[in-house]
Design a protein around this motif. Structure first.
Motif, PDB file in Angstrom:
ATOM      1  N   ASP B  10       0.841  -1.214   0.000  1.00 12.14           N
ATOM      2  CA  ASP B  10       0.000   0.000   0.000  1.00 12.14           C
ATOM      3  C   ASP B  10       0.869   1.254   0.000  1.00 12.14           C
ATOM      4  O   ASP B  10       0.560   2.228  -0.694  1.00 12.14           O
ATOM      5  N   ALA B  11       1.952   1.225   0.762  1.00 12.92           N
ATOM      6  CA  ALA B  11       2.844   2.392   0.813  1.00 12.92           C
ATOM      7  C   ALA B  11       3.452   2.639  -0.570  1.00 12.92           C
ATOM      8  O   ALA B  11       3.580   3.796  -1.012  1.00 12.92           O
ATOM      9  N   ILE B  12       3.821   1.569  -1.275  1.00  9.35           N
ATOM     10  CA  ILE B  12       4.379   1.719  -2.626  1.00  9.35           C
ATOM     11  C   ILE B  12       3.345   2.351  -3.559  1.00  9.35           C
ATOM     12  O   ILE B  12       3.657   3.262  -4.330  1.00  9.35           O
ATOM     13  N   PHE B  13       2.098   1.894  -3.467  1.00  6.91           N
ATOM     14  CA  PHE B  13       1.080   2.461  -4.351  1.00  6.91           C
ATOM     15  C   PHE B  13       0.770   3.917  -4.003  1.00  6.91           C
ATOM     16  O   PHE B  13       0.478   4.719  -4.890  1.00  6.91           O
ATOM     17  N   GLU B  14       0.859   4.254  -2.709  1.00  8.31           N
ATOM     18  CA  GLU B  14       0.711   5.674  -2.348  1.00  8.31           C
ATOM     19  C   GLU B  14       1.827   6.514  -2.963  1.00  8.31           C
ATOM     20  O   GLU B  14       1.594   7.618  -3.458  1.00  8.31           O
ATOM     21  N   ASP B  15       3.049   5.974  -2.916  1.00  9.15           N
ATOM     22  CA  ASP B  15       4.169   6.698  -3.523  1.00  9.15           C
ATOM     23  C   ASP B  15       3.981   6.848  -5.037  1.00  9.15           C
ATOM     24  O   ASP B  15       4.294   7.893  -5.620  1.00  9.15           O
ATOM     25  N   LEU B  16       3.462   5.793  -5.668  1.00 12.82           N
ATOM     26  CA  LEU B  16       3.216   5.871  -7.117  1.00 12.82           C
ATOM     27  C   LEU B  16       2.186   6.965  -7.426  1.00 12.82           C
ATOM     28  O   LEU B  16       2.359   7.741  -8.373  1.00 12.82           O
ATOM     29  N   ALA B  17       1.137   7.014  -6.618  1.00 16.52           N
ATOM     30  CA  ALA B  17       0.126   8.065  -6.829  1.00 16.52           C
ATOM     31  C   ALA B  17       0.753   9.444  -6.637  1.00 16.52           C
ATOM     32  O   ALA B  17       0.472  10.385  -7.390  1.00 16.52           O
ATOM     33  N   GLY B  18       1.636   9.558  -5.640  1.00 16.47           N
ATOM     34  CA  GLY B  18       2.325  10.828  -5.401  1.00 16.47           C
ATOM     35  C   GLY B  18       3.181  11.234  -6.590  1.00 16.47           C
ATOM     36  O   GLY B  18       3.193  12.411  -7.000  1.00 16.47           O
ATOM     37  N   ILE B  19       3.897  10.274  -7.167  1.00 17.93           N
ATOM     38  CA  ILE B  19       4.730  10.593  -8.336  1.00 17.93           C
ATOM     39  C   ILE B  19       3.849  11.021  -9.507  1.00 17.93           C
ATOM     40  O   ILE B  19       4.172  11.961 -10.233  1.00 17.93           O
TER      41      ILE B  19
END
Lengths: 217, 217
Positions: B10-19
């Motif tokens: 989930d943290a990785i997908f949050e980072d992807l959304a941020g990018i």
């Protein structure tokens, strides 16, 4: 366990070298279609791209199977992921060759490249094809020195791209907008093929040494 | 074990959304620089790309750590590898925004886009930016329906690209080779941003459903 991993990884790298040979043929043939206005060669590049796509799928399946069954960690894990990235870039180089072939096909029976810029475009194509040929050797031999040398030679492509702009923006340019646009896009496609070749070579350096190569000076 | 995996993923997908939010800003600002000839905005897009690059590195490190420590198999493994691919594509979309900003900067204090093709280029930019905005929602919400809808809308970009060629190759074109070449390359950059947005959206479909979406009709 370890042996099965090594054998399967070697098979993946052999497949990658095979794909880069297919890409080299695509770049070479697309260029020939471009410089001769031969639509049958252009059609062949376009239709044979499906073979590169299916070779990519095979490598992806093998890499996933290796990851699932052998559960590599640390460096081994990064090697398999690097292989997945390399195959994506090689496939993209095939797509870019198709773009070159499509410009060739669009202008048949004419030739998209006016005689006066032909040396620049031909040299771009030669540099791109040569980089693909060398990346095949880099992959097949896991050759770090050759990989680093390849990164250095990327500079010639940048110079050629600038020269092509100088030519088509000069006051003497008499071939109109269409030819200029074709050449600008072709330059972009050959440049991207070269960029991907450097990137694939850098990944081989990473796989062998565990480090990314230092950026070119 | 499973919980740690879910939390980290989930943290990785949050980072992807941020990018993808950063990429949207880059596309929007690069377009503004292009349409107004504002060099300070162009410079900002170019310098802020380093933030996207380092955000990419962080996602890659987290994904490798997840692969090493959690040793996911089957669908979970494919999800993490999909995240690695998505971050590479998002970074590339940032690079393409930099290419747009560099064309804007090259023409300052002039504006690269002649008034008569401005509607087409502006619409291309809007479509690209909108696709990036939607892909953010697709990633953040793992929204399969929105992802599939995004793939369908790629067709408008193709039409705009064709329209731009019709405009700059028309007999009425009075802006010379340089503006035509700029527009052809800009069209290519916006088209590639849109292509990558579709590709990222397709990877979300794969992550959620385990299957690639059917090709658009």
């Amino acid at each position: 366990m370890r042996d099965a991993y090594t054998v399967e990884l070697d098979a993946i790298f052999e497949d990658l070298a095979g794909i880069s040979r297919q890409v080299r043929t695509a770049v070479k043939d697309a260029t020939q279609a471009l410089l001769t206005g031969d639509s049958s060669i252009a059609e062949r590049v376009i239709s044979e791209d499906a073979q590169i796509d299916s070779a990519r799928e095979k490598v992806e399946e093998n890499a996933f199977s290796l990851l699932s069954l052998q559960q590599p960690v640390a460096g081994d894990l990064r090697t398999v992921v690097a292989a997945l990235r390399m195959v994506a870039e090689l496939e993209r180089m095939g797509d870019l060759s198709v773009h070159v072939a499509k410009i060739a096909r669009l202008r048949v029976p004419d030739i998209a490249i006016p005689a006066e810029v032909r040396p620049t475009v031909e040299r771009m194509a030669t540099v791109a094809e040569d980089m693909v040929a060398r990346v095949t050797d880099v992959i097949a031999g896991r050759d770090v020195e050759a990989a680093i040398a390849l990164g250095r030679d990327d500079e010639e492509m940048d110079q050629l791209r600038r020269r092509s702009f100088t030519e088509l923006l000069s006051d003497d340019w008499s071939h109109g907008v269409e030819a200029a646009v074709d050449i600008a896009l072709l330059g972009r496609y050959y440049e991207r093929i070269a960029d991907h070749a450097v990137s694939v070579a850098n990944r081989v350096v990473f796989v062998v040494t565990g480090h990314n190569p230092a950026p070119a000076a």
